[in-house]
Design a protein around this motif. Structure first.
Motif, short mmCIF file in Angstrom:
data_model
loop_
_atom_site.label_atom_id
_atom_site.label_comp_id
_atom_site.label_asym_id
_atom_site.label_seq_id
_atom_site.Cartn_x
_atom_site.Cartn_y
_atom_site.Cartn_z
N TYR A 161 62.18 -7.18 -21.10
CA TYR A 161 62.90 -8.17 -20.76
C TYR A 161 64.36 -7.65 -20.01
CZ TYR A 161 60.13 -10.92 -24.43
OH TYR A 161 59.07 -11.55 -24.56
N LEU A 162 63.88 -6.22 -19.39
CA LEU A 162 65.29 -5.55 -18.70
C LEU A 162 64.60 -5.53 -17.15
CD1 LEU A 162 64.67 -1.29 -20.51
CD2 LEU A 162 66.83 -3.83 -20.80
N SER A 163 65.72 -5.54 -16.49
CA SER A 163 65.41 -5.50 -14.93
C SER A 163 64.85 -4.20 -14.66
CB SER A 163 67.04 -5.43 -14.16
OG SER A 163 67.37 -4.47 -14.19
N THR A 164 64.42 -3.95 -13.45
CA THR A 164 63.39 -3.24 -12.95
C THR A 164 64.59 -1.74 -12.82
OG1 THR A 164 64.23 -3.38 -10.62
CG2 THR A 164 61.62 -4.47 -11.78
N SER A 165 65.92 -2.15 -12.48
CA SER A 165 66.56 -0.75 -12.60
C SER A 165 67.19 -0.02 -13.64
CB SER A 165 67.74 -1.15 -11.64
OG SER A 165 68.69 -2.39 -12.15
N GLU A 166 66.65 -1.16 -14.89
CA GLU A 166 67.55 -0.73 -16.47
C GLU A 166 66.56 0.44 -17.06
OE1 GLU A 166 70.90 -3.83 -17.84
OE2 GLU A 166 68.55 -4.97 -18.05
N THR A 167 64.99 -0.47 -16.19
CA THR A 167 63.51 0.34 -16.73
C THR A 167 63.76 1.89 -16.65
OG1 THR A 167 62.46 -1.93 -17.23
CG2 THR A 167 61.28 -0.26 -16.75
N ILE A 168 64.08 1.68 -15.09
CA ILE A 168 63.99 3.32 -14.32
C ILE A 168 65.14 4.56 -15.24
CG2 ILE A 168 63.95 4.99 -12.67
CD1 ILE A 168 63.56 2.35 -11.07
N ARG A 169 66.01 3.49 -15.49
CA ARG A 169 67.23 4.20 -16.27
C ARG A 169 67.12 4.69 -17.75
NH1 ARG A 169 70.84 0.59 -13.40
NH2 ARG A 169 71.23 -0.57 -15.12
N LEU A 170 65.98 3.56 -18.10
CA LEU A 170 66.11 4.58 -19.85
C LEU A 170 64.84 4.86 -20.00
CD1 LEU A 170 65.47 3.29 -22.44
CD2 LEU A 170 63.79 1.98 -22.15
N PHE A 171 63.60 5.24 -18.86
CA PHE A 171 62.77 6.22 -18.64
C PHE A 171 63.72 6.95 -18.20
CE2 PHE A 171 59.15 3.39 -19.24
CZ PHE A 171 58.70 4.10 -19.27
N LYS A 172 64.28 7.99 -17.10
CA LYS A 172 64.55 8.58 -16.86
C LYS A 172 66.02 9.57 -18.00
CE LYS A 172 65.26 8.14 -11.97
NZ LYS A 172 66.25 8.06 -10.93
N LYS A 173 66.77 8.51 -18.63
CA LYS A 173 67.61 8.61 -19.98
C LYS A 173 66.52 9.50 -21.20
CE LYS A 173 71.16 6.96 -22.66
NZ LYS A 173 71.56 5.92 -23.71
N SER A 174 66.19 9.15 -21.42
CA SER A 174 64.81 9.97 -22.43
C SER A 174 63.86 11.19 -21.61
CB SER A 174 64.48 8.12 -22.95
OG SER A 174 65.09 7.61 -23.61
N LEU A 175 63.52 10.10 -20.79
CA LEU A 175 62.13 11.34 -20.58
C LEU A 175 62.74 12.37 -19.18
CD1 LEU A 175 59.55 8.45 -21.11
CD2 LEU A 175 60.49 10.28 -22.66
N GLN A 176 63.36 11.70 -18.76
CA GLN A 176 64.00 12.95 -17.91
C GLN A 176 62.31 12.30 -16.08
OE1 GLN A 176 63.78 15.29 -20.84
NE2 GLN A 176 65.80 13.78 -20.53
N MET A 177 62.38 11.40 -16.17
CA MET A 177 60.82 10.78 -15.46
C MET A 177 61.38 9.42 -14.88
SD MET A 177 57.76 11.29 -17.15
CE MET A 177 58.04 12.96 -18.18
N THR A 178 60.50 8.74 -14.29
CA THR A 178 60.77 7.50 -13.71
C THR A 178 59.54 6.74 -14.63
OG1 THR A 178 59.17 7.97 -11.39
CG2 THR A 178 61.38 8.16 -11.34
N PRO A 179 58.70 5.54 -14.51
CA PRO A 179 58.25 5.09 -15.22
C PRO A 179 57.02 5.89 -14.31
CG PRO A 179 59.73 3.74 -15.19
CD PRO A 179 60.19 4.63 -14.30
N PHE A 180 56.77 5.63 -13.44
CA PHE A 180 55.29 5.66 -12.69
C PHE A 180 55.32 7.30 -12.71
CE2 PHE A 180 56.72 1.86 -11.02
CZ PHE A 180 55.53 1.08 -10.84
#
Length: 276
Positions: free
Chosen positions: A202-221
């Motif tokens: 239940y996040l926006s697409t931009s928030e989802t990308i930020r979550l991955f980058k913050k935690s894993l230093q990479m995008t979802p894809f």
């Protein structure tokens, strides 16, 4: 004990198997390049983990940070903290001691949560109290006596409470990311979209990308690609399936794209890897 594969469930949690479940403590030897995917993949566990690098240089990704750890240095990792490790040298090797913090009496666990380090990990260098901590960890790793191991466990907890940096608590592992990783690990063979992933938590697409980058230093894809390549290595090692079949089985749209990305990641073609 050297492991070629780390048992990880769909939520990214390592499934630690103890020799004695009544005393949940175990030591592993880890030559990083001997792992089936060539590095230690992203995971977390309920246990504390204490590491000592015995040879070479290790690049540790932990809680969104990246550190180089040299021989003789180490790391304490709290429960629930996501981490992965890469070899900077071919001989990079470390020992890790996993122990369940619930072995501490409840009042000591409460003391640790109140007075202990507020970050999810502590780097252990060869200075002062950290050197003492490394010596205690090494002593526990070398012992098979439960009383000795437990005594060393309490000493490490005490040192961390007394000396580790206090500060603002940094979340160990975002629960939304656990959900996303679990979804990817189950559906990685399918065509996944950013909208689909965002809808899981239940996040926006931009928030989802930020979550991955913050935690894993990479995008979802980038993570999906990495995970598919990890799964492909397992299939290449343990089956005689054709490269084309493996490519389609793990979610690639074409064998040529799979071969290209595999070679970029591992500097070898899938077929060459399968023949090793």
């Amino acid at each position: 004990m050297q492991r070629r594969n780390i048992p990880i469930n769909p939520f990214g949690q390592e499934q630690v198997l103890y020799d004695n479940p009544e005393f949940p403590s175990i030591v592993y030897n880890t030559l990083i390049v001997a792992n089936s995917v060539g590095y230690i993949p992203l995971h977390w566990h309920d246990e504390w983990q204490m590491q000592i690098v015995e040879a070479g240089s290790v690049e540790m990704h932990v809680q969104g940070d990246v550190h180089t750890i040299e021989a003789g240095q180490g790391l304490w990792i709290h429960s629930g903290v996501v981490h992965e490790a890469y070899a900077l040298t071919d001989d990079a090797r470390y020992r890790c001691w996993n122990i369940q913090p619930d072995l501490l009496p409840r009042f000591l666990r409460q003391c640790f949560e109140q007075r202990g380090p507020k970050h999810g990990y502590v780097l252990l260098t060869d200075d002062g109290w950290q050197q003492e901590c490394l010596a205690i960890i090494a002593h526990a790793m070398a012992s098979d006596d439960e009383f000795t191991i437990y005594d060393d466990f309490v000493k490490v907890a005490h040192l961390l409470c007394t000396h580790a940096e206090k500060g603002v608590t940094k979340p160990a592992f975002d629960e939304r990311l656990k959900e996303l990783l679990a979804y990817i690990h189950i559906h990685y063979t399918e065509k996944l979209t950013l909208n689909e992933l965002a809808g899981v938590v239940y996040l926006s697409t931009s928030e989802t990308i930020r979550l991955f980058k913050k935690s894993l230093q990479m995008t979802p894809f980038q993570y999906i690609l990495k995970y598919r390549l990890e799964k492909s290595r397992e299939l290449l090692q343990h089956t005689d399936e054709a490269v084309t079949d493996i490519a389609l089985e793990i979610g690639f749209s074409s064998a040529s794209y799979f071969i290209q990305k595999f070679k970029e990641a591992y500097d070898i073609t899938p077929k060459q890897f399968q023949m090793l």
